[in-house]
Design an enzyme around this catalytic site. Structure first.
Site, PDB file in Angstrom:
ATOM      1  N   ASP A 275      49.980 100.691  -2.258  1.00 44.55           N
ATOM      2  CA  ASP A 275      49.593  99.706  -1.242  1.00 44.55           C
ATOM      3  C   ASP A 275      50.828  99.192  -0.514  1.00 44.55           C
ATOM      4  O   ASP A 275      51.548  98.336  -1.015  1.00 44.55           O
ATOM      5  CB  ASP A 275      48.842  98.538  -1.916  1.00 44.55           C
ATOM      6  CG  ASP A 275      48.380  97.490  -0.913  1.00 44.55           C
ATOM      7  OD1 ASP A 275      48.406  97.784   0.307  1.00 44.55           O
ATOM      8  OD2 ASP A 275      47.964  96.396  -1.351  1.00 44.55           O
ATOM      9  N   LYS A 282      53.850  94.798   3.687  1.00 49.71           N
ATOM     10  CA  LYS A 282      54.318  93.809   2.709  1.00 49.71           C
ATOM     11  C   LYS A 282      55.842  93.640   2.806  1.00 49.71           C
ATOM     12  O   LYS A 282      56.538  94.594   3.137  1.00 49.71           O
ATOM     13  CB  LYS A 282      53.997  94.296   1.285  1.00 49.71           C
ATOM     14  CG  LYS A 282      52.536  94.264   0.898  1.00 49.71           C
ATOM     15  CD  LYS A 282      52.355  94.813  -0.520  1.00 49.71           C
ATOM     16  CE  LYS A 282      50.883  94.803  -0.922  1.00 49.71           C
ATOM     17  NZ  LYS A 282      50.309  93.465  -1.077  1.00 49.71           N
ATOM     18  N   ASP A 293      48.323  99.583  -7.997  1.00 47.20           N
ATOM     19  CA  ASP A 293      47.154  99.039  -7.315  1.00 47.20           C
ATOM     20  C   ASP A 293      45.872  99.853  -7.555  1.00 47.20           C
ATOM     21  O   ASP A 293      44.855  99.616  -6.901  1.00 47.20           O
ATOM     22  CB  ASP A 293      47.457  98.915  -5.813  1.00 47.20           C
ATOM     23  CG  ASP A 293      46.734  97.755  -5.157  1.00 47.20           C
ATOM     24  OD1 ASP A 293      46.247  96.872  -5.883  1.00 47.20           O
ATOM     25  OD2 ASP A 293      46.652  97.741  -3.912  1.00 47.20           O
ATOM     26  N   ASP A 352      46.452  94.477   4.832  1.00 44.25           N
ATOM     27  CA  ASP A 352      46.834  94.348   3.416  1.00 44.25           C
ATOM     28  C   ASP A 352      45.652  93.890   2.555  1.00 44.25           C
ATOM     29  O   ASP A 352      45.726  93.926   1.331  1.00 44.25           O
ATOM     30  CB  ASP A 352      48.011  93.370   3.294  1.00 44.25           C
ATOM     31  CG  ASP A 352      48.762  93.514   1.987  1.00 44.25           C
ATOM     32  OD1 ASP A 352      48.488  94.491   1.253  1.00 44.25           O
ATOM     33  OD2 ASP A 352      49.626  92.661   1.704  1.00 44.25           O
ATOM     34  N   GLU A 354      43.115  95.510   1.878  1.00 42.21           N
ATOM     35  CA  GLU A 354      42.466  96.833   1.907  1.00 42.21           C
ATOM     36  C   GLU A 354      41.542  97.074   0.718  1.00 42.21           C
ATOM     37  O   GLU A 354      40.582  97.838   0.829  1.00 42.21           O
ATOM     38  CB  GLU A 354      43.547  97.934   1.960  1.00 42.21           C
ATOM     39  CG  GLU A 354      44.141  98.357   0.613  1.00 42.21           C
ATOM     40  CD  GLU A 354      44.870  97.252  -0.127  1.00 42.21           C
ATOM     41  OE1 GLU A 354      45.284  96.278   0.514  1.00 42.21           O
ATOM     42  OE2 GLU A 354      45.017  97.354  -1.363  1.00 42.21           O
ATOM     43  N   ARG A 356      39.327  95.236  -0.828  1.00 43.46           N
ATOM     44  CA  ARG A 356      37.927  94.822  -0.628  1.00 43.46           C
ATOM     45  C   ARG A 356      37.195  95.768   0.315  1.00 43.46           C
ATOM     46  O   ARG A 356      35.988  95.914   0.226  1.00 43.46           O
ATOM     47  CB  ARG A 356      37.888  93.367  -0.150  1.00 43.46           C
ATOM     48  CG  ARG A 356      38.508  93.134   1.196  1.00 43.46           C
ATOM     49  CD  ARG A 356      38.839  91.662   1.445  1.00 43.46           C
ATOM     50  NE  ARG A 356      39.974  91.207   0.641  1.00 43.46           N
ATOM     51  CZ  ARG A 356      40.427  89.947   0.632  1.00 43.46           C
ATOM     52  NH1 ARG A 356      39.824  89.017   1.356  1.00 43.46           N
ATOM     53  NH2 ARG A 356      41.463  89.625  -0.104  1.00 43.46           N
TER      54      ARG A 356
END
Ligand code: BES
Ligand code: MN
Ligand code: ZN
Length: 504
Positions: A275, A282, A293, A352, A354, A356
């Site tokens: 991620d 990030k 992740d 970010d 992502e 969900r």
């Protein structure tokens, strides 16, 4: 993995491990397996009563050593004594605390560390020890002795290969040892997947590991959707999140269908193999660990393989959306509108958020196509989990008190930690969007709760049969701690297997 061998009586050992417990249990703690012995009054700890096969003078010597070293018997305490030219050559005393399963788990972990460089040790257990104690001991041994090694990385350091457990009646403990070994093996598998660097761990590689692990197991099948199938069937969240990566996304559907099953559980796990945050990239420190992740996907898949290995009589369908959230010319953008499986649309204000988006597709698919009795998802979903609860506790959300209660009980028994958090009704309005049905990353409210409220929108008429755990925080350990080793923890495998064993 270290082998566990059950025998009736200890014999021919180099290193003997003897459990000790507090002579005067703390008020409020569980009672020890057997009460304090005569003469314990002046003593801080006592040697648990052992099999008659153990020489009496050895027990007497251990009792003297407890006094000389002023041992307390608290769970996980260890003291190693050398006995040159005698057998056993080493005597390891280990505290089991109040004698409950958790104390034995800590003791197992402590033994694994104390004798990590020996090849074989023997543990003599008290006569008639509780099966739960043996389960705790074996899980502690197998989980604390875990180390992640890349296949090509060779290491000649000796490691503990076998633990002989003397229990008097080995047949009486065979089932509990099988359960403990399978649980630990699957937790270690989840740790391996999660620790693996993302350069190797593409969605396709992840699929290969699961297909190989499921191969040849009766009543266990794997279906994998490739990128073109995901697009054709409308999995818009998975396609969008995976779109920025040269390694295309996948959806794994692992089904365990034992003939006698009555209840059908769907498990869903977030499988972001790395991620970056996407275009909403990030900051550098937050990027370092983002190979973890996919810990939710690893946990639900490993638990399902474990349920199959143990033959648990419950039908399980496990969905793992796998994608890499990258920054590139084909990445989805903040502000894009995504159409999820089943038709609900999301305005993606922050790329970010992502996890969900891919979970939404999987939950909607489960509701429409699988109609399970329970729908449970695990995800490394928000940094807010650790802000609220610290590094070792997951955040659990459900509208169903009974389901929440039974899962929390299983988590506690397994020795993992989670705390129930609210689905605050007043925050639902923050999910509103002018462009789409939902706003995927609102900026007001509370991070973990908003993510849970967002997921709830995809649970349809299974809303009150759904449970979500945000396990961002406990998916990783910064150092060795009891049965945890530095790195991936495999959080959730133990808890899910406990809970699945109670479902009928
Ligand atoms: N994978 C992260 C959550 C995470 C953070 C897991 C730290 C483990 C450790 C997730 O995809 C994420 O980035 N969440 C955002 C959500 C926000 C953009 C609404 C977060 O928590 O900041
Ligand atoms: Mn993210
Ligand atoms: Zn993420």
């Amino acid at each position: 993995m270290l082998a566990i061998r059950l025998v009736a009586e200890p014999a021919g050992f180099d290193t003997l491990v003897l459990p000790i417990r507090p002579a005067d249990p703390q008020p409020g703690g569980d009672a020890p397996a057997a009460g304090p012995q005569q003469g314990d009054e002046d003593r801080s700890a006592t040697v648990a009563p052992h099999r008659p096969g153990l020489p009496g003078e050895l027990v007497a010597e251990a009792t003297a050593l407890v006094d000389a070293a002023a041992l307390t018997g608290r769970a996980g305490e260890t003291e190693l004594f050398h006995r040159p030219l005698r057998e056993p050559g080493r005597l390891l005393l280990v505290g089991v605390g109040d004698g409950a399963e958790a104390g034995w788990r800590s003791a197992g972990a402590a033994v694994a560390r104390a004798v990590a460089r020996e090849t074989s040790v023997t543990i003599a257990l008290p006569d008639g020890v509780a099966p739960a104690a043996v389960r705790g001991l074996v899980e502690g041994l197998l989980l604390a002795s875990y180390r992640f090694r890349m296949a090509q990385h060779t290491d000649d350091a000796p490691t503990l290969a076998e633990v002989v457990v003397a229990v008097g009646d080995p047949a009486g403990y065979a089932d509990v040892v099988e359960t403990a070994v399978t649980t630990a093996r699957m937790t270690r598998f989840a740790r391996d997947l999660t620790n693996t660097p993302s350069s190797l761990k593409s969605p396709a590689w992840f699929v290969d590991q699961i297909v190989a692990a499921a191969e040849g197991v009766e009543h266990l099948t794997v279906r994998v959707r490739e990128p073109d199938e995901l697009a054709a069937e409308g999995f818009g969240g998975i396609v969008a999140v995976g779109g920025g990566s040269a390694q295309g996304p996948r959806l794994v559907e692992l089904s365990w269908q034992p003939p006698a099953a009555r209840t059908h559980v769907v498990l869903v796990g977030k499988g972001i193999t790395f991620d970056t945050g996407g275009i909403s990239i990030k900051p550098k420190d937050a990027l370092k660990l983002m190979r973890k992740d996919m810990g939710g996907a690893a946990a639900v898949l490993a638990a399902t393989l474990g349920a199959a290995a143990l033959g648990l009589p419950v039908r399980i369908t496990t969905l793992a959306p796998l994608a890499e959230n990258m920054v590139s010319g084909s990445a989805f953008r903040p502000g894009d509108v995504i159409r999820h499986y089943g038709g609900i649309t999301s305005e993606t204000t922050n790329s970010d958020a992502e996890g969900r988006l891919v979970l939404a597709d999987a939950l909607a698919y489960a509701v429409r196509e699988l109609s399970p009795d329970y729908l449970i998802d695990l995800a490394t979903l928000t940094g807010a989990n650790a802000v609220a609860l610290g590094k070792r506790t997951g955040a659990l959300f459900s509208e169903n008190d009974e389901l929440a209660g039974s899962v929390l009980a299983a988590i506690a028994e397994a020795g993992e930690y989670a705390w129930r958090m609210p689905l605050t009704p007043d925050y639902v309005e923050y999910l509103g969007s002018e462009l789409a049905d939902l706003h995927s990353a609102p900026t007001q409210g509370a991070g973990s709760t908003l993510a849970a409220l967002y997921l709830r929108e995809f649970t349809g008429d299974l809303r009150d049969r759904w449970l979500h755990i945000d396990m961002s925080a406990p998916s990783w350990a910064e150092g060795d701690h009891r049965e945890l080793t530095r790195g991936a923890t495999g959080w959730g495998v133990r808890s899910l297997l406990r809970w699945l064993a109670t479902v009928d």
